[in-house]
Enzyme design. Structure first.
Site, mmCIF file in Angstrom:
data_model
loop_
_atom_site.group_PDB
_atom_site.id
_atom_site.type_symbol
_atom_site.label_atom_id
_atom_site.label_comp_id
_atom_site.label_asym_id
_atom_site.label_seq_id
_atom_site.Cartn_x
_atom_site.Cartn_y
_atom_site.Cartn_z
ATOM 1 N N GLU A 9 14.822 11.071 67.821
ATOM 2 C CA GLU A 9 13.524 11.045 67.192
ATOM 3 C C GLU A 9 13.426 10.042 66.056
ATOM 4 O OE1 GLU A 9 10.449 13.836 64.981
ATOM 5 O OE2 GLU A 9 12.501 14.583 65.120
ATOM 6 N N ALA A 10 14.548 9.830 65.397
ATOM 7 C CA ALA A 10 14.508 9.017 64.177
ATOM 8 C C ALA A 10 15.745 8.137 64.067
ATOM 9 C CB ALA A 10 14.424 9.942 62.967
ATOM 10 N N LYS A 21 25.086 8.606 47.123
ATOM 11 C CA LYS A 21 25.024 8.291 48.546
ATOM 12 C C LYS A 21 23.851 9.030 49.168
ATOM 13 C CE LYS A 21 29.576 7.059 50.093
ATOM 14 N NZ LYS A 21 30.567 7.375 51.136
ATOM 15 N N ASP A 117 14.833 23.602 66.104
ATOM 16 C CA ASP A 117 15.735 22.660 66.794
ATOM 17 C C ASP A 117 17.194 23.025 66.493
ATOM 18 O OD1 ASP A 117 16.574 20.512 68.333
ATOM 19 O OD2 ASP A 117 16.138 18.994 66.816
HETATM 20 N N1 LIG Z 1 21.513 14.447 54.962
HETATM 21 C C1 LIG Z 1 22.425 14.076 55.857
HETATM 22 N N2 LIG Z 1 23.727 13.959 55.523
HETATM 23 C C2 LIG Z 1 24.654 13.570 56.413
HETATM 24 N N3 LIG Z 1 24.381 13.286 57.709
HETATM 25 C C3 LIG Z 1 23.098 13.379 58.114
HETATM 26 C C4 LIG Z 1 22.051 13.791 57.229
HETATM 27 N N4 LIG Z 1 20.893 13.780 57.917
HETATM 28 C C5 LIG Z 1 21.203 13.401 59.164
HETATM 29 N N5 LIG Z 1 22.523 13.156 59.312
HETATM 30 C C6 LIG Z 1 23.234 12.726 60.542
HETATM 31 O O1 LIG Z 1 22.325 12.124 61.435
HETATM 32 C C7 LIG Z 1 22.177 12.898 62.623
HETATM 33 C C8 LIG Z 1 20.727 12.894 63.077
HETATM 34 O O2 LIG Z 1 19.909 13.431 62.057
HETATM 35 P P1 LIG Z 1 18.678 14.396 62.401
HETATM 36 O O3 LIG Z 1 19.163 15.507 63.246
HETATM 37 O O4 LIG Z 1 18.002 14.738 61.133
HETATM 38 O O5 LIG Z 1 17.737 13.390 63.205
HETATM 39 P P2 LIG Z 1 17.114 13.484 64.671
HETATM 40 O O6 LIG Z 1 16.459 12.206 64.958
HETATM 41 O O7 LIG Z 1 16.326 14.721 64.768
HETATM 42 O O8 LIG Z 1 18.365 13.524 65.543
HETATM 43 P P3 LIG Z 1 18.550 14.233 66.929
HETATM 44 O O9 LIG Z 1 17.338 13.954 67.728
HETATM 45 O O10 LIG Z 1 19.817 13.599 67.413
HETATM 46 O O11 LIG Z 1 18.687 15.698 66.550
HETATM 47 C C9 LIG Z 1 22.715 14.277 62.252
HETATM 48 O O12 LIG Z 1 23.205 14.991 63.374
HETATM 49 C C10 LIG Z 1 23.819 13.928 61.255
HETATM 50 O O13 LIG Z 1 24.982 13.512 61.944
HETATM 51 MG MG LIG Z 2 19.271 16.523 64.889
#
Ligand SMILES: Nc1ncnc2c1ncn2[C@@H]1O[C@H](COP(=O)(O)OP(=O)(O)OP(=O)(O)O)[C@@H](O)[C@H]1O
Ligand SMILES: [Mg+2]
Length: 206
Positions: A9-10, A21, A117
């Protein structure tokens, strides 16, 4: 700025924010969606995620601090949790942490929050604490049916991504969940999970 992950998604970048960090999460428009609808969805999820990351802290859920939200490009800058997603841990560690994950989900539901999710990539272990992330699909709801949808998803993830340890992980998850929500809610919600599965849209998971 370093690209860390291209999510479903992102995009996730690592950066510094005032000497700390940080993670920059930007929701990118999807080409297959109508663009007006698409930007609306991205904006909604960005707002929801940033609100919920802070809201759930008030009842004890560990989440990254939100540093900055930009609705012009649907991005959130948040604290980096420098641990490992539970998904990537050893099987024995995942079994052990499942109880804690069950407790966290129980706390969310007890406080009227559905995550939306629940996957093992959305829990990060850092210094013995399990952090919850990815609240873009979350909702404020006290409906048991909604809570059952959360449970059904994590059950499915355990079954598909962690098949070998599914039984013990699910058992521990339920122990943790029950210890927070109590027997009455537990019985009601787990029964609804079986109802969802028996509707046939989903295969039943042992
Ligand atoms: N605040 C954070 N600190 C450390 N790692 C993070 C953080 N936010 C996101 N990540 C890393 O990035 C990945 C993807 O983030 P997130 O789940 O928020 O996005 P997404 O686009 O919804 O991803 P997905 O569709 O794969 O679930 C997480 O599984 C983690 O490994
Ligand atoms: Mg995720």
């Amino acid at each position: 700025m370093k690209l860390m992950k291209k999510g479903a998604e992102a995009d996730i970048y690592q950066m510094m924010w005032q000497n700390s960090k940080a993670i920059l999460k930007i929701r990118k428009p999807k080409n297959y969606r109508n663009s007006t609808l698409d930007s609306k969805i991205c904006k909604q999820r960005t707002i929801k995620e940033s609100q919920m990351l802070s809201q759930v802290k008030s009842f004890g859920i560990p989440t990254p601090l939100v540093y900055f939200v930009n609705l012009k490009n649907n991005s959130i800058i948040m604290q980096e949790i420098p641990g490992k997603p539970v998904h990537d841990l050893s099987e024995s560690k995942i079994i052990e942490l499942s109880k804690q994950i069950g407790k966290l989900v129980g706390m969310l539901h007890q406080n009227g929050v559905m995550h939306g999710d629940l996957t093992t990539s959305n829990f990060i272990l850092f210094q013995n604490t399990v952090y919850v992330i990815d609240f873009g699909l979350s909702q404020n709801t006290i409906k048991s049916e909604d809570h059952a949808v959360d449970l059904r998803l994590i059950k499915e993830i355990l079954n598909s991504a962690h098949a070998k340890i599914m039984q013990s992980a699910w058992k521990n998850f339920l122990l943790g969940y029950k210890s927070i929500v109590g027997s009455a809610s537990f019985t009601k919600i787990t029964k609804l999970v079986l109802d969802i599965e028996s509707r046939g849209r989903y295969a039943q998971v042992v």
